[in-house]
Design a protein around this motif. Structure first.
Motif, PDB file in Angstrom:
ATOM      1  N   CYS A 453       1.154  -1.244  -0.101  1.00  0.00           N
ATOM      2  CA  CYS A 453       0.262   0.170   0.173  1.00  0.00           C
ATOM      3  C   CYS A 453       1.052   1.303   0.012  1.00  0.00           C
ATOM      4  O   CYS A 453       0.533   2.321  -0.047  1.00  0.00           O
ATOM      5  CB  CYS A 453      -1.182   0.031   1.705  1.00  0.00           C
ATOM      6  N   LEU A 454       2.108   1.506   0.526  1.00  0.00           N
ATOM      7  CA  LEU A 454       2.949   2.556  -0.184  1.00  0.00           C
ATOM      8  C   LEU A 454       2.624   3.052  -1.220  1.00  0.00           C
ATOM      9  O   LEU A 454       2.776   4.692  -1.688  1.00  0.00           O
ATOM     10  CB  LEU A 454       4.383   1.923  -0.335  1.00  0.00           C
ATOM     11  N   ALA A 455       2.053   2.274  -2.040  1.00  0.00           N
ATOM     12  CA  ALA A 455       1.554   2.795  -3.621  1.00  0.00           C
ATOM     13  C   ALA A 455       0.412   3.026  -3.838  1.00  0.00           C
ATOM     14  O   ALA A 455       0.244   4.355  -4.331  1.00  0.00           O
ATOM     15  CB  ALA A 455       2.161   1.965  -5.010  1.00  0.00           C
ATOM     16  N   LYS A 456      -0.656   2.886  -3.418  1.00  0.00           N
ATOM     17  CA  LYS A 456      -2.016   3.390  -2.969  1.00  0.00           C
ATOM     18  C   LYS A 456      -2.508   2.857  -1.677  1.00  0.00           C
ATOM     19  O   LYS A 456      -3.101   1.811  -1.432  1.00  0.00           O
ATOM     20  CB  LYS A 456      -3.012   2.260  -3.669  1.00  0.00           C
ATOM     21  N   PRO A 457      -2.401   4.010  -0.551  1.00  0.00           N
ATOM     22  CA  PRO A 457      -2.726   3.782   0.539  1.00  0.00           C
ATOM     23  C   PRO A 457      -4.542   3.434   0.971  1.00  0.00           C
ATOM     24  O   PRO A 457      -4.424   2.410   1.531  1.00  0.00           O
ATOM     25  CB  PRO A 457      -1.649   4.988   0.864  1.00  0.00           C
ATOM     26  N   LEU A 458      -5.196   3.426  -0.014  1.00  0.00           N
ATOM     27  CA  LEU A 458      -6.235   3.456   0.227  1.00  0.00           C
ATOM     28  C   LEU A 458      -7.186   1.642  -0.606  1.00  0.00           C
ATOM     29  O   LEU A 458      -7.974   1.714  -0.690  1.00  0.00           O
ATOM     30  CB  LEU A 458      -7.656   4.160  -0.199  1.00  0.00           C
ATOM     31  N   ALA A 459      -6.371   1.292  -1.019  1.00  0.00           N
ATOM     32  CA  ALA A 459      -5.910  -0.127  -1.833  1.00  0.00           C
ATOM     33  C   ALA A 459      -7.066  -0.893  -0.919  1.00  0.00           C
ATOM     34  O   ALA A 459      -6.938  -1.236   0.173  1.00  0.00           O
ATOM     35  CB  ALA A 459      -4.592  -1.006  -2.054  1.00  0.00           C
ATOM     36  N   ARG A 460      -7.949  -1.320  -1.484  1.00  0.00           N
ATOM     37  CA  ARG A 460      -8.994  -2.087  -1.030  1.00  0.00           C
ATOM     38  C   ARG A 460      -8.125  -4.220  -0.463  1.00  0.00           C
ATOM     39  O   ARG A 460      -7.016  -3.999  -1.415  1.00  0.00           O
ATOM     40  CB  ARG A 460     -10.303  -3.244  -2.017  1.00  0.00           C
ATOM     41  N   GLU A 461      -8.379  -4.734   0.378  1.00  0.00           N
ATOM     42  CA  GLU A 461      -8.150  -6.410  -0.079  1.00  0.00           C
ATOM     43  C   GLU A 461      -8.452  -7.146  -1.510  1.00  0.00           C
ATOM     44  O   GLU A 461      -7.314  -8.007  -1.738  1.00  0.00           O
ATOM     45  CB  GLU A 461      -9.091  -6.860   1.499  1.00  0.00           C
ATOM     46  N   ASP A 462      -9.470  -6.859  -1.676  1.00  0.00           N
ATOM     47  CA  ASP A 462     -10.131  -7.461  -2.852  1.00  0.00           C
ATOM     48  C   ASP A 462      -8.742  -7.116  -3.914  1.00  0.00           C
ATOM     49  O   ASP A 462      -8.253  -8.203  -5.188  1.00  0.00           O
ATOM     50  CB  ASP A 462     -10.988  -7.493  -2.851  1.00  0.00           C
ATOM     51  N   GLU A 463      -8.100  -5.434  -4.004  1.00  0.00           N
ATOM     52  CA  GLU A 463      -7.954  -5.188  -5.380  1.00  0.00           C
ATOM     53  C   GLU A 463      -6.320  -5.877  -5.202  1.00  0.00           C
ATOM     54  O   GLU A 463      -5.356  -5.830  -5.956  1.00  0.00           O
ATOM     55  CB  GLU A 463      -7.296  -4.279  -5.132  1.00  0.00           C
ATOM     56  N   LEU A 464      -5.796  -5.908  -4.153  1.00  0.00           N
ATOM     57  CA  LEU A 464      -4.293  -6.332  -3.884  1.00  0.00           C
ATOM     58  C   LEU A 464      -4.589  -7.855  -3.557  1.00  0.00           C
ATOM     59  O   LEU A 464      -3.460  -8.674  -4.258  1.00  0.00           O
ATOM     60  CB  LEU A 464      -4.497  -6.149  -1.686  1.00  0.00           C
ATOM     61  N   PHE A 465      -4.802  -8.778  -3.213  1.00  0.00           N
ATOM     62  CA  PHE A 465      -5.078  -9.698  -3.591  1.00  0.00           C
ATOM     63  C   PHE A 465      -5.428 -10.331  -5.246  1.00  0.00           C
ATOM     64  O   PHE A 465      -4.806 -11.485  -5.660  1.00  0.00           O
ATOM     65  CB  PHE A 465      -5.974 -10.553  -2.656  1.00  0.00           C
ATOM     66  N   ASP A 466      -6.132  -9.377  -5.851  1.00  0.00           N
ATOM     67  CA  ASP A 466      -6.453  -9.872  -7.098  1.00  0.00           C
ATOM     68  C   ASP A 466      -4.864  -9.471  -7.902  1.00  0.00           C
ATOM     69  O   ASP A 466      -4.603 -10.325  -9.443  1.00  0.00           O
ATOM     70  CB  ASP A 466      -7.470  -8.826  -8.001  1.00  0.00           C
ATOM     71  N   LEU A 467      -4.380  -8.429  -7.528  1.00  0.00           N
ATOM     72  CA  LEU A 467      -2.478  -8.520  -8.257  1.00  0.00           C
ATOM     73  C   LEU A 467      -1.923 -10.549  -7.551  1.00  0.00           C
ATOM     74  O   LEU A 467      -0.980 -10.342  -8.556  1.00  0.00           O
ATOM     75  CB  LEU A 467      -2.081  -7.432  -7.862  1.00  0.00           C
ATOM     76  N   LEU A 468      -1.976 -10.381  -6.404  1.00  0.00           N
ATOM     77  CA  LEU A 468      -1.349 -11.038  -5.574  1.00  0.00           C
ATOM     78  C   LEU A 468      -1.773 -12.316  -6.982  1.00  0.00           C
ATOM     79  O   LEU A 468      -0.397 -12.886  -7.414  1.00  0.00           O
ATOM     80  CB  LEU A 468      -1.301 -11.237  -4.428  1.00  0.00           C
ATOM     81  N   ASP A 469      -2.574 -12.310  -6.377  1.00  0.00           N
ATOM     82  CA  ASP A 469      -3.026 -13.882  -7.787  1.00  0.00           C
ATOM     83  C   ASP A 469      -2.253 -14.056  -9.601  1.00  0.00           C
ATOM     84  O   ASP A 469      -2.111 -14.137  -9.806  1.00  0.00           O
ATOM     85  CB  ASP A 469      -4.704 -13.986  -8.024  1.00  0.00           C
ATOM     86  N   ALA A 470      -2.924 -12.515 -10.207  1.00  0.00           N
ATOM     87  CA  ALA A 470      -2.078 -12.302 -11.273  1.00  0.00           C
ATOM     88  C   ALA A 470      -0.534 -12.805 -11.619  1.00  0.00           C
ATOM     89  O   ALA A 470      -0.180 -13.638 -12.392  1.00  0.00           O
ATOM     90  CB  ALA A 470      -2.234 -10.663 -11.655  1.00  0.00           C
ATOM     91  N   VAL A 471       0.419 -12.309 -10.488  1.00  0.00           N
ATOM     92  CA  VAL A 471       1.306 -12.770  -9.829  1.00  0.00           C
ATOM     93  C   VAL A 471       2.184 -14.347  -9.316  1.00  0.00           C
ATOM     94  O   VAL A 471       3.096 -14.313  -9.593  1.00  0.00           O
ATOM     95  CB  VAL A 471       2.701 -11.069 -10.324  1.00  0.00           C
ATOM     96  N   GLY A 472       0.940 -14.259  -9.449  1.00  0.00           N
ATOM     97  CA  GLY A 472       1.096 -16.062  -8.726  1.00  0.00           C
ATOM     98  C   GLY A 472       1.591 -15.998  -6.958  1.00  0.00           C
ATOM     99  O   GLY A 472       2.318 -17.387  -6.757  1.00  0.00           O
ATOM    100  N   LEU A 473       0.992 -15.442  -6.549  1.00  0.00           N
ATOM    101  CA  LEU A 473       1.794 -14.800  -5.037  1.00  0.00           C
ATOM    102  C   LEU A 473       0.064 -15.432  -3.989  1.00  0.00           C
ATOM    103  O   LEU A 473       0.361 -15.103  -3.113  1.00  0.00           O
ATOM    104  CB  LEU A 473       2.069 -13.855  -5.023  1.00  0.00           C
ATOM    105  N   GLY A 474      -0.922 -15.339  -4.803  1.00  0.00           N
ATOM    106  CA  GLY A 474      -1.741 -15.236  -3.933  1.00  0.00           C
ATOM    107  C   GLY A 474      -2.481 -16.335  -2.704  1.00  0.00           C
ATOM    108  O   GLY A 474      -2.158 -15.803  -1.654  1.00  0.00           O
ATOM    109  N   ASP A 475      -2.369 -17.399  -3.671  1.00  0.00           N
ATOM    110  CA  ASP A 475      -2.122 -18.892  -2.453  1.00  0.00           C
ATOM    111  C   ASP A 475      -0.936 -18.724  -1.460  1.00  0.00           C
ATOM    112  O   ASP A 475      -1.545 -18.686  -0.584  1.00  0.00           O
ATOM    113  CB  ASP A 475      -2.050 -20.175  -3.251  1.00  0.00           C
ATOM    114  N   TRP A 476      -0.400 -17.791  -1.994  1.00  0.00           N
ATOM    115  CA  TRP A 476       0.950 -17.619  -0.863  1.00  0.00           C
ATOM    116  C   TRP A 476       0.805 -16.746   0.526  1.00  0.00           C
ATOM    117  O   TRP A 476       1.212 -17.184   1.661  1.00  0.00           O
ATOM    118  CB  TRP A 476       2.707 -17.309  -1.482  1.00  0.00           C
ATOM    119  N   ALA A 477       0.337 -15.650   0.192  1.00  0.00           N
ATOM    120  CA  ALA A 477      -0.264 -14.603   0.921  1.00  0.00           C
ATOM    121  C   ALA A 477      -1.353 -15.034   1.460  1.00  0.00           C
ATOM    122  O   ALA A 477      -1.087 -14.704   2.496  1.00  0.00           O
ATOM    123  CB  ALA A 477      -0.252 -13.414   0.300  1.00  0.00           C
TER     124      ALA A 477
END
Length: 568
Positions: A453-477
């Motif tokens: 969230c340094l890049a986007k302080p008000l980012a939603r949790e689902d938004e973060l997990f969408d991007l983590l899934d996109a880079v292959g780190l969603g399950d790990w997180a």
């Protein structure tokens, strides 16, 4: 820059000189303490004056009591109670005043350091983005921590002792003039000689050595930080021993410099003792004659001699003031070197409109101290454009990435963003338009969520997990002990290099910059995972521009519009 009124006094003289450049006059180091600086001077003078007067009254009282005891008449009429009470009062005043001066002065110094750190961070934040790369992390740390802390030497250890010594000497000279003018003239002459000759003899070499000490300490800190960063490599290659010997040599140079400074301090103390001894003997000589001529009593002469002995406590600290001044000047010059350089100008272009485009026109350049770099590179990328860059290690791919994102000034050619020369775009506007994934990614010792969230302080949790899934780190997180609130160690310890790079990529994608420059984004990934990640990036940047620098031969690279191969 806007500074709150309760943080910086208007008449401090800090921040700007007449030409508008950053400045740090010595007078401001006192005035920035506010009322605490003046209170410290008053309490210090009161404490030292009480200490000197305590010795003088005690000497007079003992002598006068002894003389009074020689006769029954004088013994009966001598008042023992009032001088004894006055001595106790002076002792209490001395203790309370000196203790109060310590408390007040340290409070003033803390206020000073608070305001200086605001000034320094303001200057560093305005530093030109091309110039910032010229400072090493250890050098900047030395300036921000050690050099700032040295600036309190001027008001606390350099200025105050001279003000106290001058004030008490003038007061004592006035008392001597009232008692016997000849003694006053002799004392003032000796003090003027001391105050004139001492700086003349001691100040020049001390300034040279103290400035040299500050510079050597900065170089040593940078060298030690570089050694610690590459400790594993140095021990693996067997080069650590030579590095350790170099650090030991630096330590020896610093210790030798400190020894020379201490020697000059001892010489200054010896000179002060000699001057005070000469002044004391002159007071005894001419004061003894005055007693014989009944100008004043022997008890008064003893009191005057005791004052001279008490002046050791007043004048001896002057021997260390030159060293404090030298450290202050050396630290101030290093800080001004950082904040007075080329600043980030307020450019005219604050908004980039229209479809994204990036144009490189005959770009050439290299990083500081680099032997080679890219030469005569030209390419035009418009909305939806993609560029794949490849080449052997050391050919300048990362250098070109820094130039394309505005962190390194080209030595030749021009770069345009949306048709506007990059150097004309304001810094904040450029960062919203061009994003860079550098090879040296940094994760802070905070939670995973806070890092992203340094890049986007008000980012939603689902938004973060969408991007983590996109880079292959969603399950790990999701499997982490505290999920997104799991704390990461210093420098991202606890995650692998590939994971750290993909987390930095998520942080960059959250900024949603239309132009993305990714330097080795697939490092540490297998070909299948890298191809999936590349497809995701191409899909997300279909309305922007995607530039990928990689040495991996991925299948998806065939779909890029441009392929740039850079040779050494």
């Amino acid at each position: 820059m806007e500074i709150k009124k309760d943080v910086l006094p208007k008449k401090s003289g800090l921040f700007r000189d007449d030409s508008g450049k950053k400045d740090l006059p010595l007078r401001s180091l006192f005035f920035l303490q506010g009322s605490m600086g003046w209170a410290g001077l008053v309490l210090g003078a009161l404490g030292l004056g009480a200490a000197v007067l305590l010795l003088a009254v005690s000497g007079w009282f003992i002598t006068a009591a002894g003389v009074a005891g020689l006769s029954l008449v004088t013994l009966h009429s001598f008042n023992y109670l009032q001088p004894a009470a006055f001595i106790r009062l002076l002792a209490i005043t001395r203790t309370l005043a000196l203790y109060g001066e310590r408390i007040v002065s340290h409070d003033g110094v803390l206020r000073l350091l608070q305001r200086l750190r605001i000034w320094l961070f303001d200057g560093l934040s305005m530093m030109n983005r091309f110039r910032m790369a010229g400072f090493g992390s250890g050098d900047l740390m030395q300036r921000m921590l050690a050099d700032i802390d040295l600036l309190d030497q001027w008001p606390l250890r350099a200025l105050s002792p001279w003000i106290w010594a001058a004030g008490l000497c003038l007061l004592y000279g006035a008392v001597l003039f009232w008692i016997f003018p000849v003694l006053s003239v002799l004392f003032i002459c000796f003090m003027l000689s001391l105050c004139g000759l001492l700086p003349l003899l001691i100040l020049p070499p001390v300034l040279r050595l103290s400035r040299s000490h500050t510079a050597m300490a900065g170089r040593r800190r940078q060298f030690v930080l570089e050694t610690m960063a590459g400790l594993i490599t140095l021990r693996t290659t067997g080069a650590f021993l030579a590095r350790r010997k170099a650090i030991a040599s630096m330590d020896q140079d610093i210790l030798k410099n400190q020894w020379h400074l201490q020697s000059l301090g001892v010489a200054a103390q010896f000179f002060i003792f000699l001057s005070l001894s000469a002044a004391l003997w002159m007071v005894l000589l001419y004061g003894g004659r005055a007693v014989q001529e009944d100008h004043f009593s022997a008890a008064v002469l003893v009191g005057l001699v005791c004052v001279m002995l008490g002046f050791v406590e007043v004048l001896l600290p002057l021997s260390t003031t030159f060293q404090a001044l030298g450290f202050t000047l050396g630290a101030r010059d290093r800080l001004l070197e950082a904040v007075q350089g080329e600043q980030e100008e307020k450019r005219k272009v604050t908004v980039l409109s229209g479809a994204p485009s990036l144009s490189l026109e005959g770009i050439s350049g290299r990083q500081q101290n680099a032997v080679t770099g890219p030469r005569d590179v030209s390419v035009l990328l418009q909305k939806g454009g993609t560029l794949w860059m490849e080449g052997p290690s050391g050919c300048g791919k990362s250098t070109l990435a820094l130039m394309m994102t505005g962190w390194l000034r080209p030595m030749g050619g021009a770069i345009r963003v949306n048709g506007v020369p990059m150097e004309d775009v304001e810094e904040r506007c450029l960062r919203r338009c061009v994003g860079l994934l550098d090879q040296d990614v940094h994760l802070f010792p905070m939670s995973l969520r806070e890092n992203l969230c340094l890049a986007k302080p008000l980012a939603r949790e689902d938004e973060l997990f969408d991007l983590l899934d996109a880079v292959g780190l969603g399950d790990w997180a999701r499997q982490l002990p505290d999920g997104l609130d799991t704390q990461l160690g210093d420098y991202g310890t606890g995650v692998s290099g590939g994971q750290a790079r993909r987390l930095a990529l998520v942080r960059l994608l959250l900024m949603e910059t239309p132009i993305l420059v990714l330097d080795e984004p697939f490092e540490g990934l297998d070909s299948s995972t890298a191809d999936q990640l590349l497809a995701m990036l191409r899909s997300r940047q279909k309305d922007g521009i995607l530039i990928v620098i990689s040495h991996q031969q991925l299948k998806g690279r065939r779909h890029f519009d441009h392929c740039l191969s850079i040779d050494v």
